[in-house]
Design an enzyme around this catalytic site. Structure first.
Site, PDB file in Angstrom:
ATOM      1  N   ARG A 235       0.850  -1.185   0.000  1.00 50.91           N
ATOM      2  CA  ARG A 235       0.000   0.000   0.000  1.00 50.91           C
ATOM      3  C   ARG A 235       0.884   1.232   0.000  1.00 50.91           C
ATOM      4  NH1 ARG A 235      -3.899  -2.271  -1.636  1.00 50.91           N
ATOM      5  NH2 ARG A 235      -5.941  -2.515  -0.628  1.00 50.91           N
ATOM      6  N   GLU A 264      -3.258   7.522  -4.706  1.00 55.95           N
ATOM      7  CA  GLU A 264      -3.492   7.089  -6.092  1.00 55.95           C
ATOM      8  C   GLU A 264      -4.951   7.290  -6.488  1.00 55.95           C
ATOM      9  OE1 GLU A 264      -3.968   2.308  -5.585  1.00 55.95           O
ATOM     10  OE2 GLU A 264      -1.941   3.093  -5.343  1.00 55.95           O
ATOM     11  N   HIS A 282      -0.764   0.470  -9.988  1.00 58.59           N
ATOM     12  CA  HIS A 282      -1.422  -0.481  -9.080  1.00 58.59           C
ATOM     13  C   HIS A 282      -2.010  -1.660  -9.865  1.00 58.59           C
ATOM     14  CE1 HIS A 282      -3.750  -0.874  -5.017  1.00 58.59           C
ATOM     15  NE2 HIS A 282      -3.301  -2.042  -5.464  1.00 58.59           N
TER      16      HIS A 282
END
Length: 316
Positions: A235, A264, A282
């Site tokens: 994360r 993000e 991601h």
């Protein structure tokens, strides 16, 4: 065609079409992300909702859950629960299920891919060839991976999968986690700074809990060798991004490869100017096979809950 006897699901954020189709076939689905006035919508329909479906990166806020008095289940498309107030769900007796074990291989694969691509300068090499520079000069040297020391923060399923892959490169594995795992023959470090100081590559595979927020900070970068690389597939909240930027700009560490970011999809533009950082949007679990399996896992968790069976991905 929906009937009033079908369970009611609140879908917090968009998911794959295959999962949306599956949900629509079995449940009455309210799509919260399509509502222009979510407060008014929840005032009208919140009392009907029996379960919530959300993504790991989105979660569901306590404010929303407080407007869902009949909700007894949260099915997460992913494994991250840092965007869910687990103390509140525990207090309410709301079950939380994740897509456990489904995305382990993909995340571990990407961790190794990032490690290799960043240290061997694969993206820069591609650009070097495409722009005709190879005809004029030789490319710069990269960093060797095999036989190096790999530090892993977080030795759960994903951390262990990364370690197995790294051993194929004859790497020495060190790790730090809340507790030592005596079933592993890898070297356990008592604290993060000890792990960082001994790692040629430091891979972040820990959970994105509140207690881990900003745990990868300036002190960690100072502890890492100057030639070391940071890899994050966990994360973005685990890293102090301004501190990382300074460490990269000032060459405190050799570089970083990042699949996740604190806010993000916003990524600090200062990263874009650096040639010692590799950026990804991601995508650790973003393969056709795994996303389909994750969709099936969400469906299985919901079906088990509504039929009174054991929930396969239950975490609480």
């Amino acid at each position: 065609m929906h009937t009033n006897t079908q369970p009611v699901i609140l879908l917090i954020a968009p998911v794959m079409d295959v999962l949306q189709t599956s949900l629509d076939a079995s449940y009455r689905v309210f799509r919260l992300y399509e509502q222009t006035d979510t407060t008014e919508f929840l005032n009208r329909h919140g009392g009907e909702v029996q379960a919530v479906v959300t993504r790991g990166d989105t979660g569901v806020s306590r404010d929303i859950l407080e407007q869902l008095p009949q909700a007894g289940m949260i099915a997460v498309f992913g494994v991250g629960t840092d965007a869910i107030d687990l103390s509140y769900t525990r207090e309410r007796g709301i079950h939380v299920g994740i897509t456990a074990g489904v995305l382990t291989d993909d995340v571990a694969d990407l961790a190794m891919g990032l490690l290799l691509a960043a240290s061997r300068r694969l993206c820069q090499g591609d650009h070097f060839v495409r722009t005709g520079q190879w005809e004029k000069t030789a490319p710069p040297l990269a960093t060797k991976v095999s036989t190096k020391r790999l530090g892993i923060l977080g030795m759960g399923n994903i951390g262990q999968a990364i370690a197995r892959r790294a051993k194929g490169f004859d790497m020495t594995i060190l790790y730090h986690s809340r507790q030592r795992n005596d079933a592993l023959d890898d070297q356990w470090c008592e604290d993060l700074h000890s792990l960082a100081s001994q790692s040629d590559f430091l891979v972040i595979a820990a959970s994105g809990s509140a207690e881990n927020s900003g745990i990868i900070n300036a002190a960690v970068f100072e502890a890492m060798p100057e030639h070391a690389w940071l890899i994050n597939v966990a994360r973005g909240s685990l890293i102090d991004e301004p501190a990382l930027l300074r460490a990269l700009q000032e060459k405190v560490i050799a570089g970083a490869a990042l699949d996740v970011f604190e806010h993000e999809p916003h990524v600090p533009e200062a990263f874009f100017a650096l040639d010692n950082v590799l950026l990804q949007p991601h995508v650790a679990s973003a393969t056709v096979e795994t996303r389909q399996a994750m969709s099936q896992s969400v469906s299985d968790n919901l079906a088990a809950y509504f039929s009174g069976r054991a929930i396969p991905g239950l975490i609480q």
